[in-house]
Design an enzyme around this catalytic site. Sequence first.
Site, PDB file in Angstrom:
ATOM      1  N   ARG A   1     -39.154  40.372   0.690  1.00  0.00           N
ATOM      2  CA  ARG A   1     -38.270  39.235   0.427  1.00  0.00           C
ATOM      3  C   ARG A   1     -38.042  38.434   1.721  1.00  0.00           C
ATOM      4  O   ARG A   1     -38.581  37.350   1.900  1.00  0.00           O
ATOM      5  CB  ARG A   1     -36.935  39.735  -0.164  1.00  0.00           C
ATOM      6  CG  ARG A   1     -36.055  38.636  -0.765  1.00  0.00           C
ATOM      7  CD  ARG A   1     -35.198  37.868   0.226  1.00  0.00           C
ATOM      8  NE  ARG A   1     -34.347  38.763   1.033  1.00  0.00           N
ATOM      9  CZ  ARG A   1     -33.650  38.344   2.074  1.00  0.00           C
ATOM     10  NH1 ARG A   1     -33.676  37.073   2.445  1.00  0.00           N
ATOM     11  NH2 ARG A   1     -32.931  39.198   2.804  1.00  0.00           N
ATOM     12  N   ASP A   2     -37.310  39.015   2.644  1.00  0.00           N
ATOM     13  CA  ASP A   2     -36.983  38.317   3.888  1.00  0.00           C
ATOM     14  C   ASP A   2     -38.264  37.994   4.657  1.00  0.00           C
ATOM     15  O   ASP A   2     -38.387  36.936   5.290  1.00  0.00           O
ATOM     16  CB  ASP A   2     -36.069  39.226   4.712  1.00  0.00           C
ATOM     17  CG  ASP A   2     -35.380  38.525   5.869  1.00  0.00           C
ATOM     18  OD1 ASP A   2     -35.519  37.300   5.997  1.00  0.00           O
ATOM     19  OD2 ASP A   2     -34.715  39.214   6.650  1.00  0.00           O
TER      20      ASP A   2
ATOM     21  N   HIS B   1     -28.833  44.953  10.608  1.00  0.00           N
ATOM     22  CA  HIS B   1     -30.006  44.115  10.353  1.00  0.00           C
ATOM     23  C   HIS B   1     -30.292  43.356  11.646  1.00  0.00           C
ATOM     24  O   HIS B   1     -29.733  42.287  11.886  1.00  0.00           O
ATOM     25  CB  HIS B   1     -29.685  43.172   9.188  1.00  0.00           C
ATOM     26  CG  HIS B   1     -30.838  42.335   8.737  1.00  0.00           C
ATOM     27  ND1 HIS B   1     -31.442  42.514   7.512  1.00  0.00           N
ATOM     28  CD2 HIS B   1     -31.510  41.329   9.334  1.00  0.00           C
ATOM     29  CE1 HIS B   1     -32.434  41.631   7.369  1.00  0.00           C
ATOM     30  NE2 HIS B   1     -32.478  40.889   8.470  1.00  0.00           N
TER      31      HIS B   1
ATOM     32  N   HIS C   1     -32.697  41.538  14.584  1.00  0.00           N
ATOM     33  CA  HIS C   1     -33.927  40.769  14.801  1.00  0.00           C
ATOM     34  C   HIS C   1     -34.421  41.028  16.218  1.00  0.00           C
ATOM     35  O   HIS C   1     -33.640  41.263  17.137  1.00  0.00           O
ATOM     36  CB  HIS C   1     -33.670  39.283  14.568  1.00  0.00           C
ATOM     37  CG  HIS C   1     -33.677  38.904  13.120  1.00  0.00           C
ATOM     38  ND1 HIS C   1     -33.850  37.625  12.673  1.00  0.00           N
ATOM     39  CD2 HIS C   1     -33.557  39.670  12.004  1.00  0.00           C
ATOM     40  CE1 HIS C   1     -33.829  37.600  11.356  1.00  0.00           C
ATOM     41  NE2 HIS C   1     -33.639  38.827  10.918  1.00  0.00           N
TER      42      HIS C   1
ATOM     43  N   CYS D   1     -39.836  33.838  13.481  1.00  0.00           N
ATOM     44  CA  CYS D   1     -39.259  32.529  13.696  1.00  0.00           C
ATOM     45  C   CYS D   1     -40.288  31.501  13.240  1.00  0.00           C
ATOM     46  O   CYS D   1     -41.488  31.684  13.430  1.00  0.00           O
ATOM     47  CB  CYS D   1     -38.973  32.326  15.175  1.00  0.00           C
ATOM     48  SG  CYS D   1     -37.921  33.606  15.837  1.00  0.00           S
TER      49      CYS D   1
ATOM     50  N   ASN E   1     -37.696  39.809  12.244  1.00  0.00           N
ATOM     51  CA  ASN E   1     -37.174  41.100  11.827  1.00  0.00           C
ATOM     52  C   ASN E   1     -37.715  42.255  12.668  1.00  0.00           C
ATOM     53  O   ASN E   1     -38.867  42.251  13.084  1.00  0.00           O
ATOM     54  CB  ASN E   1     -37.578  41.348  10.373  1.00  0.00           C
ATOM     55  CG  ASN E   1     -36.761  40.512   9.408  1.00  0.00           C
ATOM     56  OD1 ASN E   1     -35.543  40.615   9.379  1.00  0.00           O
ATOM     57  ND2 ASN E   1     -37.436  39.671   8.641  1.00  0.00           N
TER      58      ASN E   1
END
Lengths: 315, 315
Positions: free
Chosen positions: A29-30, A221, A223, A254, A263
Amino acid sequence: MNATELGLPMTVAAQGLPARVRIHEVGARDGLQNEKATVATAVKAEFVRRLAGTGLSTIEATSFVHPKWVPQLADAEDLYAAVADLPVSLPVLVPNERGLDRALALGARRVAVFASATESFARANLNRTVDESLAMFEPVVRRAKAEGVHVRGYLSMCFGDPWEGAVPVPQVVRVCRALLDMGCDELSLGDTIGVATPGHVTALLGALDGADVPVAALGVHFHDTYGQALSNTLAALQRGVTTVDASAGGLGGCPYAKSATGNLATEDLVWMLRGLGIDTGVDLDRLVATSVWMAAHLGRPSPSRTVRALSHQEQ
Amino acid sequence: MNATELGLPMTVAAQGLPARVRIHEVGARDGLQNEKATVATAVKAEFVRRLAGTGLSTIEATSFVHPKWVPQLADAEDLYAAVADLPVSLPVLVPNERGLDRALALGARRVAVFASATESFARANLNRTVDESLAMFEPVVRRAKAEGVHVRGYLSMCFGDPWEGAVPVPQVVRVCRALLDMGCDELSLGDTIGVATPGHVTALLGALDGADVPVAALGVHFHDTYGQALSNTLAALQRGVTTVDASAGGLGGCPYAKSATGNLATEDLVWMLRGLGIDTGVDLDRLVATSVWMAAHLGRPSPSRTVRALSHQEQ
């Protein structure tokens, strides 16, 4: 021989860390939502299927946002239907009641809303103030809970904001409390622009503890924009966090740089946890193979250092 | 605006960490020694000069090995002479007495020998057993100390070996003790293939403490091959280590992949330490500019995530 065939990394446990970590896998998803070229639904479904085959137990599948905002996820219904048989948790994002309707119609048992810790990002991402967005989520969460559905609350910009800079810890705690009070079962503390460092992580987790937010309800979460995701994760584990979000192969970079890092890569996380003797249930070699397979579909290499090292993948 | 202009990362100190860390910058030596194309001596000298201008206090300049083994460093004399006026420490590597002669003739005040924790790497790198290589270093260290010269002992393969796999902690402790007993002032614990994880770091540092090795005499030298260098650094800081090796821009990658990651990037380290409120004396923006300048000379982008993020550098 590669390192895993040599029995590396050596497993040496550290004191005060959890025995087991649940990885909340967000690659499908992300990781894929910002891809410019459309990824075929069948490829996404195969990706989710392969991820499930690595032992990952929670695989965020898609998002029921309006296709106008995230065209890459316009196939949410078809994708969900294609993977719903898998014996894993398949949370989906729902931005509003309409999204929840779509998710419930497909039988989703886990949903997530996405809030912001800052006014600037709430405005940019949701076109609302923080409090207006919380008011929008409240009926979504209430209805989901009435249906017995598990609700995760994502919170963006917990450690810094690209417009506002510093984000005060009490401001983050306030929104966390509000999300839990409206019924969220779990929160995911997002370092959306990757600016957290370990002392900041420890301070936020300490402040949440002081506000009676149970650590068992918290995920992190991070990054890897500045290479800090794993050291931040270590700091979170040292405070008792047992849910860590990560993206297979580090998918979801990015927008400005090819293969740039957004991520935390699931493989880099699994490598560290394996070394620490923390159980994840994930087969690292199968996970690397899955990310190499996905990278071939996307036409660019994985930014995960562990994927590169174990696959001898050229950059 | 980039993140530093926004005041990010926020500085939030963590308990139990040192107030100050000395970065031992290895980019000019370790970073460049494996470059295939010859880097002009004037470019290397300018690189060292710019690094000194960022506030780095210890900049490893070159290595007095025989040019047959490391052709890239055949200009050691010329390079050292070109930067000797800088008001920083400029350690140089010396593999044997001939190398020490060359370094002393130039007035070097800091030298380093390089040992191995494993028999396989001692054989591959030095064509000797571990004990034979220690015997070779002993007169080098003795003479250096007699001249009042500071001696660092590098120790490779402290956390894993590409032939042997696991490296037992007591084996590493034994070689560390031997290097200190022969007179080394400082050790650098090398994770040459990047397989350390935080619990392993903590365990080795604990065992060294138990063998009366003072933590003030220890530096750590982590590689980012699997993305673990910073979390390992955090574990080392938590055990009181205050000397950390790093390479500007992450120079010095694995030979098999363009821009692949070997050394911990100094910028990623400085970012974390800045967030933790740990003083390094380094101007991060100038350091990023220096790495971008060097990357342009080498014709490939920096693998440092912080360099990429702050320079918006395409991969």
